[in-house]
Design a protein around this motif. Structure first.
Motif, PDB file in Angstrom:
ATOM      1  N   HIS A   7     -23.545  37.294 -63.811  1.00 38.44           N
ATOM      2  CA  HIS A   7     -23.107  38.656 -63.527  1.00 38.44           C
ATOM      3  C   HIS A   7     -21.767  38.897 -64.218  1.00 38.44           C
ATOM      4  O   HIS A   7     -20.764  38.254 -63.872  1.00 38.44           O
ATOM      5  CB  HIS A   7     -22.945  38.869 -62.023  1.00 38.44           C
ATOM      6  CG  HIS A   7     -24.165  38.558 -61.224  1.00 38.44           C
ATOM      7  ND1 HIS A   7     -25.258  39.399 -61.186  1.00 38.44           N
ATOM      8  CD2 HIS A   7     -24.468  37.486 -60.432  1.00 38.44           C
ATOM      9  CE1 HIS A   7     -26.184  38.864 -60.393  1.00 38.44           C
ATOM     10  NE2 HIS A   7     -25.733  37.714 -59.935  1.00 38.44           N
ATOM     11  N   LEU A   8     -21.748  39.790 -65.198  1.00 34.60           N
ATOM     12  CA  LEU A   8     -20.505  40.201 -65.839  1.00 34.60           C
ATOM     13  C   LEU A   8     -19.929  41.343 -65.003  1.00 34.60           C
ATOM     14  O   LEU A   8     -20.449  42.458 -65.005  1.00 34.60           O
ATOM     15  CB  LEU A   8     -20.750  40.652 -67.278  1.00 34.60           C
ATOM     16  CG  LEU A   8     -21.350  39.597 -68.219  1.00 34.60           C
ATOM     17  CD1 LEU A   8     -21.604  40.199 -69.594  1.00 34.60           C
ATOM     18  CD2 LEU A   8     -20.442  38.379 -68.322  1.00 34.60           C
ATOM     19  N   LEU A   9     -18.887  41.030 -64.257  1.00 32.26           N
ATOM     20  CA  LEU A   9     -18.287  41.971 -63.316  1.00 32.26           C
ATOM     21  C   LEU A   9     -17.032  42.576 -63.925  1.00 32.26           C
ATOM     22  O   LEU A   9     -16.085  41.852 -64.257  1.00 32.26           O
ATOM     23  CB  LEU A   9     -17.955  41.229 -62.010  1.00 32.26           C
ATOM     24  CG  LEU A   9     -17.018  41.895 -61.006  1.00 32.26           C
ATOM     25  CD1 LEU A   9     -17.566  43.238 -60.542  1.00 32.26           C
ATOM     26  CD2 LEU A   9     -16.787  40.957 -59.815  1.00 32.26           C
ATOM     27  N   ARG A  10     -17.015  43.890 -64.071  1.00 25.98           N
ATOM     28  CA  ARG A  10     -15.801  44.541 -64.537  1.00 25.98           C
ATOM     29  C   ARG A  10     -14.798  44.602 -63.380  1.00 25.98           C
ATOM     30  O   ARG A  10     -15.182  44.810 -62.223  1.00 25.98           O
ATOM     31  CB  ARG A  10     -16.099  45.954 -65.045  1.00 25.98           C
ATOM     32  CG  ARG A  10     -14.876  46.612 -65.680  1.00 25.98           C
ATOM     33  CD  ARG A  10     -15.131  48.064 -66.041  1.00 25.98           C
ATOM     34  NE  ARG A  10     -13.900  48.695 -66.481  1.00 25.98           N
ATOM     35  CZ  ARG A  10     -13.736  50.021 -66.602  1.00 25.98           C
ATOM     36  NH1 ARG A  10     -14.741  50.842 -66.323  1.00 25.98           N
ATOM     37  NH2 ARG A  10     -12.574  50.515 -66.984  1.00 25.98           N
ATOM     38  N   HIS A  11     -13.532  44.438 -63.693  1.00 26.94           N
ATOM     39  CA  HIS A  11     -12.490  44.459 -62.669  1.00 26.94           C
ATOM     40  C   HIS A  11     -12.389  45.825 -61.980  1.00 26.94           C
ATOM     41  O   HIS A  11     -12.945  46.822 -62.446  1.00 26.94           O
ATOM     42  CB  HIS A  11     -11.138  44.100 -63.296  1.00 26.94           C
ATOM     43  CG  HIS A  11     -10.700  45.084 -64.345  1.00 26.94           C
ATOM     44  ND1 HIS A  11     -10.130  46.301 -64.057  1.00 26.94           N
ATOM     45  CD2 HIS A  11     -10.782  45.029 -65.693  1.00 26.94           C
ATOM     46  CE1 HIS A  11      -9.862  46.952 -65.161  1.00 26.94           C
ATOM     47  NE2 HIS A  11     -10.257  46.202 -66.188  1.00 26.94           N
ATOM     48  N   GLY A  12     -11.621  45.877 -60.893  1.00 26.32           N
ATOM     49  CA  GLY A  12     -11.402  47.127 -60.167  1.00 26.32           C
ATOM     50  C   GLY A  12     -10.324  47.994 -60.796  1.00 26.32           C
ATOM     51  O   GLY A  12      -9.684  47.622 -61.789  1.00 26.32           O
ATOM     52  N   GLU A  13     -10.122  49.162 -60.185  1.00 23.05           N
ATOM     53  CA  GLU A  13      -9.134  50.104 -60.707  1.00 23.05           C
ATOM     54  C   GLU A  13      -7.737  49.487 -60.714  1.00 23.05           C
ATOM     55  O   GLU A  13      -7.348  48.771 -59.790  1.00 23.05           O
ATOM     56  CB  GLU A  13      -9.108  51.381 -59.866  1.00 23.05           C
ATOM     57  CG  GLU A  13      -8.189  52.453 -60.447  1.00 23.05           C
ATOM     58  CD  GLU A  13      -7.986  53.636 -59.529  1.00 23.05           C
ATOM     59  OE1 GLU A  13      -8.386  54.746 -59.887  1.00 23.05           O
ATOM     60  OE2 GLU A  13      -7.415  53.429 -58.424  1.00 23.05           O
ATOM     61  N   VAL A  14      -6.979  49.818 -61.745  1.00 20.64           N
ATOM     62  CA  VAL A  14      -5.641  49.275 -61.949  1.00 20.64           C
ATOM     63  C   VAL A  14      -4.591  50.343 -61.632  1.00 20.64           C
ATOM     64  O   VAL A  14      -4.784  51.532 -61.901  1.00 20.64           O
ATOM     65  CB  VAL A  14      -5.484  48.786 -63.405  1.00 20.64           C
ATOM     66  CG1 VAL A  14      -4.049  48.394 -63.724  1.00 20.64           C
ATOM     67  CG2 VAL A  14      -6.422  47.606 -63.659  1.00 20.64           C
ATOM     68  N   TYR A  15      -3.451  49.914 -61.075  1.00 21.57           N
ATOM     69  CA  TYR A  15      -2.337  50.825 -60.848  1.00 21.57           C
ATOM     70  C   TYR A  15      -1.671  51.098 -62.187  1.00 21.57           C
ATOM     71  O   TYR A  15      -1.057  50.216 -62.785  1.00 21.57           O
ATOM     72  CB  TYR A  15      -1.333  50.211 -59.867  1.00 21.57           C
ATOM     73  CG  TYR A  15      -0.164  51.115 -59.572  1.00 21.57           C
ATOM     74  CD1 TYR A  15      -0.337  52.285 -58.836  1.00 21.57           C
ATOM     75  CD2 TYR A  15       1.112  50.817 -60.057  1.00 21.57           C
ATOM     76  CE1 TYR A  15       0.724  53.137 -58.573  1.00 21.57           C
ATOM     77  CE2 TYR A  15       2.187  51.664 -59.800  1.00 21.57           C
ATOM     78  CZ  TYR A  15       1.983  52.821 -59.057  1.00 21.57           C
ATOM     79  OH  TYR A  15       3.041  53.659 -58.808  1.00 21.57           O
ATOM     80  N   SER A 151     -30.151  29.891 -60.030  1.00 23.99           N
ATOM     81  CA  SER A 151     -28.761  29.928 -59.582  1.00 23.99           C
ATOM     82  C   SER A 151     -28.002  31.024 -60.338  1.00 23.99           C
ATOM     83  O   SER A 151     -28.465  31.547 -61.350  1.00 23.99           O
ATOM     84  CB  SER A 151     -28.107  28.570 -59.795  1.00 23.99           C
ATOM     85  OG  SER A 151     -28.220  28.183 -61.156  1.00 23.99           O
ATOM     86  N   GLU A 152     -26.819  31.363 -59.814  1.00 24.02           N
ATOM     87  CA  GLU A 152     -26.091  32.505 -60.360  1.00 24.02           C
ATOM     88  C   GLU A 152     -24.614  32.179 -60.576  1.00 24.02           C
ATOM     89  O   GLU A 152     -24.037  31.330 -59.895  1.00 24.02           O
ATOM     90  CB  GLU A 152     -26.210  33.708 -59.409  1.00 24.02           C
ATOM     91  CG  GLU A 152     -27.651  34.117 -59.152  1.00 24.02           C
ATOM     92  CD  GLU A 152     -27.774  35.275 -58.161  1.00 24.02           C
ATOM     93  OE1 GLU A 152     -26.801  36.046 -58.022  1.00 24.02           O
ATOM     94  OE2 GLU A 152     -28.845  35.402 -57.549  1.00 24.02           O
ATOM     95  N   ALA A 153     -24.024  32.877 -61.540  1.00 27.85           N
ATOM     96  CA  ALA A 153     -22.599  32.764 -61.833  1.00 27.85           C
ATOM     97  C   ALA A 153     -22.014  34.162 -61.944  1.00 27.85           C
ATOM     98  O   ALA A 153     -22.709  35.127 -62.262  1.00 27.85           O
ATOM     99  CB  ALA A 153     -22.380  31.996 -63.130  1.00 27.85           C
ATOM    100  N   ILE A 154     -20.714  34.277 -61.677  1.00 22.60           N
ATOM    101  CA  ILE A 154     -19.992  35.542 -61.789  1.00 22.60           C
ATOM    102  C   ILE A 154     -18.837  35.354 -62.758  1.00 22.60           C
ATOM    103  O   ILE A 154     -18.040  34.424 -62.605  1.00 22.60           O
ATOM    104  CB  ILE A 154     -19.445  35.999 -60.421  1.00 22.60           C
ATOM    105  CG1 ILE A 154     -20.556  36.108 -59.379  1.00 22.60           C
ATOM    106  CG2 ILE A 154     -18.709  37.339 -60.555  1.00 22.60           C
ATOM    107  CD1 ILE A 154     -20.039  36.217 -57.948  1.00 22.60           C
ATOM    108  N   LEU A 155     -18.733  36.235 -63.745  1.00 26.08           N
ATOM    109  CA  LEU A 155     -17.614  36.241 -64.682  1.00 26.08           C
ATOM    110  C   LEU A 155     -16.930  37.603 -64.588  1.00 26.08           C
ATOM    111  O   LEU A 155     -17.557  38.629 -64.860  1.00 26.08           O
ATOM    112  CB  LEU A 155     -18.096  36.003 -66.111  1.00 26.08           C
ATOM    113  CG  LEU A 155     -18.803  34.675 -66.413  1.00 26.08           C
ATOM    114  CD1 LEU A 155     -19.194  34.617 -67.886  1.00 26.08           C
ATOM    115  CD2 LEU A 155     -17.923  33.488 -66.043  1.00 26.08           C
ATOM    116  N   VAL A 156     -15.663  37.621 -64.198  1.00 24.90           N
ATOM    117  CA  VAL A 156     -14.932  38.881 -64.027  1.00 24.90           C
ATOM    118  C   VAL A 156     -14.194  39.201 -65.324  1.00 24.90           C
ATOM    119  O   VAL A 156     -13.287  38.474 -65.735  1.00 24.90           O
ATOM    120  CB  VAL A 156     -13.944  38.803 -62.851  1.00 24.90           C
ATOM    121  CG1 VAL A 156     -13.335  40.183 -62.587  1.00 24.90           C
ATOM    122  CG2 VAL A 156     -14.643  38.285 -61.596  1.00 24.90           C
ATOM    123  N   ALA A 157     -14.581  40.294 -65.948  1.00 30.63           N
ATOM    124  CA  ALA A 157     -14.094  40.606 -67.293  1.00 30.63           C
ATOM    125  C   ALA A 157     -13.690  42.076 -67.393  1.00 30.63           C
ATOM    126  O   ALA A 157     -13.259  42.694 -66.416  1.00 30.63           O
ATOM    127  CB  ALA A 157     -15.161  40.234 -68.321  1.00 30.63           C
TER     128      ALA A 157
END
Length: 222
Positions: A7-15, A151-157
């Motif tokens: 899962h290529l996870l985009r980060h959350g909103e930034v200040y 199985s699953e992996a998460i990459l936060v990008a």
């Protein structure tokens, strides 16, 4: 076919009250809404794990916004957050600037906007896609070794590298209109990868934090 899902996870909103293109600059933390998004994704993955998903690997870009997005999921799943430099944000000449038509008219920028197909203002799309897909393939193999089939992996990008990787995986041209990227904040671009060959056999896009998107920042690449 041995396979794992990454899962290529985009980060959350930034200040980012100044509205600059922050790129790889340090100290751009999640906003309050961004933290809510990160918590929402942690709840999403916790529910999936409760229902039987074997999520065995979690890594993030070195940038603080990605690390902060990963933290709640790490706590929910009992995983450590690894750092994966290959999924960092793209290099960009306009980093630190508020990119407006007036700014682009300055002669000092002209050499950098000659070829939007490469693009000439930053890291080539091909290079971004190659490094992210290489990281995803390695994550898939590690996940398979740890958790077996399915199985699953998460990459936060970050948005642009994720989108370039998706276009490459789908065999589409990499040049694109940034306003048309399908990669919202804390969205998931999920690649099922054949771990014996490294090929992407399927791709799925979802938005687990969709309820938090109205009113969120929409700067392309941010």
């Amino acid at each position: 076919m041995p396979s794992s899902t990454v899962h290529l996870l985009r980060h959350g909103e930034v200040y980012n009250p100044a509205g600059v293109l922050y790129g790889r600059l340090p100290d751009f933390h999640l906003s309050e809404l961004g933290r809510q998004m990160a918590d929402c994704l942690a709840e999403h993955f916790a529910r999936r794990a409760h229902d039987g998903a074997r999520i065995v690997l979690l890594a993030a870009s070195p940038l603080i916004r990605a690390q902060e997005t990963a933290a709640p999921t790490a706590a929910a799943l009992g995983l450590e957050v690894g750092t994966e430099p290959r999924i960092i944000e793209a290099e960009n000449h306009f980093e630190g600037l508020k990119v407006t038509p007036r700014e682009l008219l300055k002669p000092k920028h002209w050499p950098y906007i000659l070829n939007p197909l490469r693009p000439s203002w930053g890291e080539p799309y091909e290079a971004q896609a190659a490094r992210v897909l290489a990281a995803a393939r390695d994550a898939a193999r590690t996940a398979y070794e740890r958790g077996g089939e399915g199985s699953e992996a998460i990459l936060v990008a970050h948005q642009l590298p994720i989108w370039a990787a998706r276009l490459k995986a789908e065999g589409r041209p990499l040049a694109h209109d940034p306003r048309k990227r399908e990669c919202t904040l804390t969205s998931l671009t999920s690649l099922t990868i054949d771990t014996s060959t490294g090929s992407v056999v399927s791709l799925r896009y979802t938005e687990p934090a969709a309820r938090l998107l109205p009113g969120a920042a929409t700067t392309p690449g941010a």
